[in-house]
Design an enzyme around this catalytic site. Sequence first.
Site: not given
Length: 338
Positions: A11, A81, A85, A125, A150, A154, A180, A232
């Site tokens: 990914g 990972f 997501k 996250s 989601y 986490k 981010n 962000r």
Amino acid sequence: MAKILVTGGAGYIGSHTCVELLNAGHQVVVLDNLSNSSEESLNRVQALTGKTLDFIQGDIRRAEDLDQVFNTHQIDAVIHFAGLKAVGESQQIPLAYFDNNISGSISLTQAMQRAGVFNLVFSSSATVYDEANTSPLNETMPTAMPTNNYGYTKLIVEQLLEKLSLADPRWSIALLRYFNPVGAHKSGRIGEDPQGIPNNLMPYITQVAVGRREKLSIYGNDYDTVDGTGVRDYIHVVDLANAHLCALTNRLNATGCRAWNIGTGHGSSVLEVKNTFEQVNGVAITFEFAERRAGDVATSYADNSRAISELNWQPQYDLEDMLIDSWNWQKQNPKGYH
Ligand code: NAD
Ligand code: UDP
């Protein structure tokens, strides 16, 4: 040098981490079911580094796939990972998220325990922080169940890993709370390749730039921020990848479970990102202001001092680098890996 299992290594963040691992002299084994990626990313990782890695197409929810990996390879540590997501999708198909992200993480740790491997770096996250916290967010601030499924997965996985390490001191677990991630490898050979319509700002901007989307919708211009648009903490994916190497080094010499924020510590607004993209890349981005997106907060950026002091990590790239590298990837690969 260590042998590292990278789940989800084909990914976006995983492929960049594989490059950094191989360049640092580690051996890499990737387990990925290719549900959101293609093997081409790993071909390019190998071409970029001039080194080979082992790829197993398999699923973290399948004990047989995991046992095959651990029985074939003497793994020292795992970077995890693999998972789903997309925030919007997690509201429509919650069970798929609970299954891949929560059951998948349990099945992975069970297989690690069977194999006697107890070093783990987990992709968490910034979404786990309670929305009531004020940025900069630090690791001692309270977490809270995120409203979307989601984010919920986490926080659940963070908590179960924490309980696991409390119950069994052989575990050494890093929870990396990404802000981010954007950007791409300098070569433009690997990058982010979302399926369908991108949810995230950066791939949306690059797809407008390359002509795949008509215009960017900026979700809200009435937030209490510098220009009314959301703020962000964008972090270059190569800096993020390197944070995993630093966390690995830390965890191979410690026990317990600890969280680190991985961000630059600097917030940028949506308009600043769009305007800077236009300026550094010389491409116009057509846009409109739209309604606020449900679930968005006005401002989120990291206090990254714990990662800097404890992990010996330092972000190298600024927003301009991130935008140049995102565009370099997208213009070289207008259709991603396809
Ligand atoms: P990605 O979708 O590009 O990579 C995830 C990889 O996991 C894909 O290659 C996919 O095929 C694989 N995968 C999914 N389910 C699997 C399963 N059951 N078994 C084996 N492989 C499986 O996503 P990414 O952006 O590289 O994110 C990596 C991790 O970081 C994810 O856990 C994600 O939740 C987390 N994260 C990402 C962001 C972001 O903005 N990209 C932010 C915070 C956290
Ligand atoms: N955003 C936007 N238009 C888009 C996608 C995102 O205006 O098409 C904004 C979003 O409201 C937020 C910021 O860009 O303020 C970053 O959103 P993203 O989905 O990339 O990441 P998030 O912080 O939500 O995980």
